[in-house]
Motif scaffolding. Structure first.
Motif, PDB file in Angstrom:
ATOM      1  N   LEU A 114       7.051  73.306  47.114  1.00  0.00           N
ATOM      2  CA  LEU A 114       8.501  73.575  46.790  1.00  0.00           C
ATOM      3  C   LEU A 114       8.815  72.762  45.672  1.00  0.00           C
ATOM      4  CD1 LEU A 114       9.847  74.475  50.320  1.00  0.00           C
ATOM      5  CD2 LEU A 114       9.568  75.974  48.443  1.00  0.00           C
ATOM      6  N   ALA A 115       8.537  71.205  46.046  1.00  0.00           N
ATOM      7  CA  ALA A 115       9.241  70.132  45.177  1.00  0.00           C
ATOM      8  C   ALA A 115       8.650  70.102  43.675  1.00  0.00           C
ATOM      9  CB  ALA A 115       8.866  68.581  45.725  1.00  0.00           C
ATOM     10  N   PHE A 116       7.365  70.240  43.784  1.00  0.00           N
ATOM     11  CA  PHE A 116       6.609  69.885  42.426  1.00  0.00           C
ATOM     12  C   PHE A 116       6.304  71.230  41.700  1.00  0.00           C
ATOM     13  CE2 PHE A 116       6.096  65.987  44.974  1.00  0.00           C
ATOM     14  CZ  PHE A 116       6.960  65.288  44.128  1.00  0.00           C
ATOM     15  N   VAL A 117       5.827  72.250  42.491  1.00  0.00           N
ATOM     16  CA  VAL A 117       5.383  73.752  41.923  1.00  0.00           C
ATOM     17  C   VAL A 117       6.432  74.556  41.488  1.00  0.00           C
ATOM     18  CG1 VAL A 117       3.695  75.637  42.093  1.00  0.00           C
ATOM     19  CG2 VAL A 117       2.909  73.418  42.891  1.00  0.00           C
ATOM     20  N   ALA A 118       7.388  74.828  42.525  1.00  0.00           N
ATOM     21  CA  ALA A 118       8.235  75.498  42.433  1.00  0.00           C
ATOM     22  C   ALA A 118       9.751  74.807  41.849  1.00  0.00           C
ATOM     23  CB  ALA A 118       8.765  76.320  43.795  1.00  0.00           C
ATOM     24  N   HIS A 119       9.653  73.617  41.533  1.00  0.00           N
ATOM     25  CA  HIS A 119      10.490  72.870  40.943  1.00  0.00           C
ATOM     26  C   HIS A 119      11.889  72.778  41.955  1.00  0.00           C
ATOM     27  CE1 HIS A 119       8.026  71.886  37.886  1.00  0.00           C
ATOM     28  NE2 HIS A 119       7.758  73.344  37.636  1.00  0.00           N
ATOM     29  N   VAL A 120      11.860  72.779  43.141  1.00  0.00           N
ATOM     30  CA  VAL A 120      13.065  72.788  43.839  1.00  0.00           C
ATOM     31  C   VAL A 120      13.570  71.227  44.265  1.00  0.00           C
ATOM     32  CG1 VAL A 120      14.050  73.164  46.223  1.00  0.00           C
ATOM     33  CG2 VAL A 120      12.175  74.880  45.272  1.00  0.00           C
ATOM     34  N   GLY A 121      12.731  70.189  43.982  1.00  0.00           N
ATOM     35  CA  GLY A 121      13.274  68.734  44.139  1.00  0.00           C
ATOM     36  C   GLY A 121      13.283  68.394  45.487  1.00  0.00           C
ATOM     37  N   GLY A 122      14.410  67.353  45.614  1.00  0.00           N
ATOM     38  CA  GLY A 122      14.337  66.986  47.077  1.00  0.00           C
ATOM     39  C   GLY A 122      14.668  67.851  48.241  1.00  0.00           C
ATOM     40  N   LYS A 123      15.150  69.064  47.802  1.00  0.00           N
ATOM     41  CA  LYS A 123      15.421  69.973  48.801  1.00  0.00           C
ATOM     42  C   LYS A 123      14.224  70.570  49.252  1.00  0.00           C
ATOM     43  CE  LYS A 123      19.700  71.471  46.757  1.00  0.00           C
ATOM     44  NZ  LYS A 123      20.379  72.804  46.267  1.00  0.00           N
ATOM     45  N   GLY A 124      13.221  70.730  48.364  1.00  0.00           N
ATOM     46  CA  GLY A 124      11.841  71.110  48.703  1.00  0.00           C
ATOM     47  C   GLY A 124      11.118  70.313  49.700  1.00  0.00           C
ATOM     48  N   LEU A 125      11.219  68.882  49.439  1.00  0.00           N
ATOM     49  CA  LEU A 125      10.624  67.901  50.132  1.00  0.00           C
ATOM     50  C   LEU A 125      11.095  67.981  51.751  1.00  0.00           C
ATOM     51  CD1 LEU A 125      10.648  64.904  47.797  1.00  0.00           C
ATOM     52  CD2 LEU A 125       8.713  66.248  48.488  1.00  0.00           C
ATOM     53  N   TRP A 126      12.397  68.243  51.752  1.00  0.00           N
ATOM     54  CA  TRP A 126      13.065  68.225  53.071  1.00  0.00           C
ATOM     55  C   TRP A 126      12.569  69.617  53.870  1.00  0.00           C
ATOM     56  CZ3 TRP A 126      14.273  64.745  56.636  1.00  0.00           C
ATOM     57  CH2 TRP A 126      14.770  63.351  55.948  1.00  0.00           C
ATOM     58  N   LYS A 127      12.641  70.727  53.015  1.00  0.00           N
ATOM     59  CA  LYS A 127      12.082  71.930  53.558  1.00  0.00           C
ATOM     60  C   LYS A 127      10.701  71.966  54.123  1.00  0.00           C
ATOM     61  CE  LYS A 127      15.515  74.572  51.335  1.00  0.00           C
ATOM     62  NZ  LYS A 127      15.982  75.710  50.148  1.00  0.00           N
ATOM     63  N   GLY A 128       9.857  71.071  53.367  1.00  0.00           N
ATOM     64  CA  GLY A 128       8.476  70.973  53.842  1.00  0.00           C
ATOM     65  C   GLY A 128       8.375  70.237  55.464  1.00  0.00           C
ATOM     66  N   ILE A 129       9.066  69.209  55.401  1.00  0.00           N
ATOM     67  CA  ILE A 129       9.160  68.443  56.597  1.00  0.00           C
ATOM     68  C   ILE A 129       9.803  69.342  57.487  1.00  0.00           C
ATOM     69  CG2 ILE A 129      10.490  66.819  57.958  1.00  0.00           C
ATOM     70  CD1 ILE A 129      10.296  65.083  55.171  1.00  0.00           C
ATOM     71  N   ILE A 130      10.841  70.310  57.259  1.00  0.00           N
ATOM     72  CA  ILE A 130      11.416  71.203  58.296  1.00  0.00           C
ATOM     73  C   ILE A 130      10.188  72.463  58.741  1.00  0.00           C
ATOM     74  CG2 ILE A 130      12.968  73.066  58.643  1.00  0.00           C
ATOM     75  CD1 ILE A 130      15.130  71.599  56.834  1.00  0.00           C
ATOM     76  N   CYS A 131       9.423  72.661  57.915  1.00  0.00           N
ATOM     77  CA  CYS A 131       8.332  73.686  58.090  1.00  0.00           C
ATOM     78  C   CYS A 131       7.393  72.871  59.191  1.00  0.00           C
ATOM     79  CB  CYS A 131       7.538  74.066  56.956  1.00  0.00           C
ATOM     80  SG  CYS A 131       8.460  75.315  55.899  1.00  0.00           S
ATOM     81  N   ALA A 132       7.054  71.609  58.979  1.00  0.00           N
ATOM     82  CA  ALA A 132       6.062  71.063  59.760  1.00  0.00           C
ATOM     83  C   ALA A 132       6.603  70.922  61.397  1.00  0.00           C
ATOM     84  CB  ALA A 132       5.784  69.496  59.331  1.00  0.00           C
TER      85      ALA A 132
END
Length: 154
Positions: A114-132
């Motif tokens: 999310l953060a680096f491939v989809a270029h969502v940035g900081g939101k993508g990092l947190w959404k990954g944590i939410i998924c975990a």
């Protein structure tokens, strides 16, 4: 006294129904606290950024991040209670395996995507944590709600 201690004490005292009740009580408390905090954070999201900066860009970014952070906190409160309940039952190895796998197999890859491939940035990092966290909540919920409490006291 936290939930894991209460559950382990009740199981040690051979009171399986009290252990189950303790789990339900701490889950309701965590859910209540999580929902209240979520509401507060979402309601103050447009002014919270001013605690850090007067720059409109910072305030706007904080406002967009607050619902994600609030959701993370809500799910984390449930995860903490369920994880503690698993610990209270003496299943530390299962707990460790779920924690490691949820972050290394789900959280980190989703964050990176999310953060680096989809270029969502900081939101993508947190959404990954939410998924975990969601994976942990689902796994711990399945374990706890399928637990044979009478068998646990033996």
């Amino acid at each position: 006294m936290n939930g894991s201690t209460r559950i382990s004490n009740e199981l040690g005292a051979e009171k399986p129904q009290a252990a189950r009740l303790a789990l339900h009580v701490v889950l309701v408390m965590a859910l209540t606290e999580g929902v209240v905090l979520w509401l507060v954070l979402v309601l103050i999201r447009n002014v919270w950024g001013y605690a850090y900066s007067n720059e409109a860009e910072v305030v706007t970014y904080v406002a967009t991040m607050m619902p994600i952070l609030a959701t993370s906190d809500l799910i984390d409160s449930l995860q903490s209670v369920l994880s503690g309940a698993v610990r209270g039952c003496g299943w530390q190895k299962i707990r460790a395996c779920i924690n490691l796998r949820s972050y290394y197999l789900v959280g980190i890859p989703v964050s990176i995507l999310l953060a680096f491939v989809a270029h969502v940035g900081g939101k993508g990092l947190w959404k990954g944590i939410i998924c975990a966290l969601l994976v942990q909540v689902v796994c711990f919920s399945i374990i706890m709600f399928r637990t044979n409490w009478e068998l646990q006291v033996r």
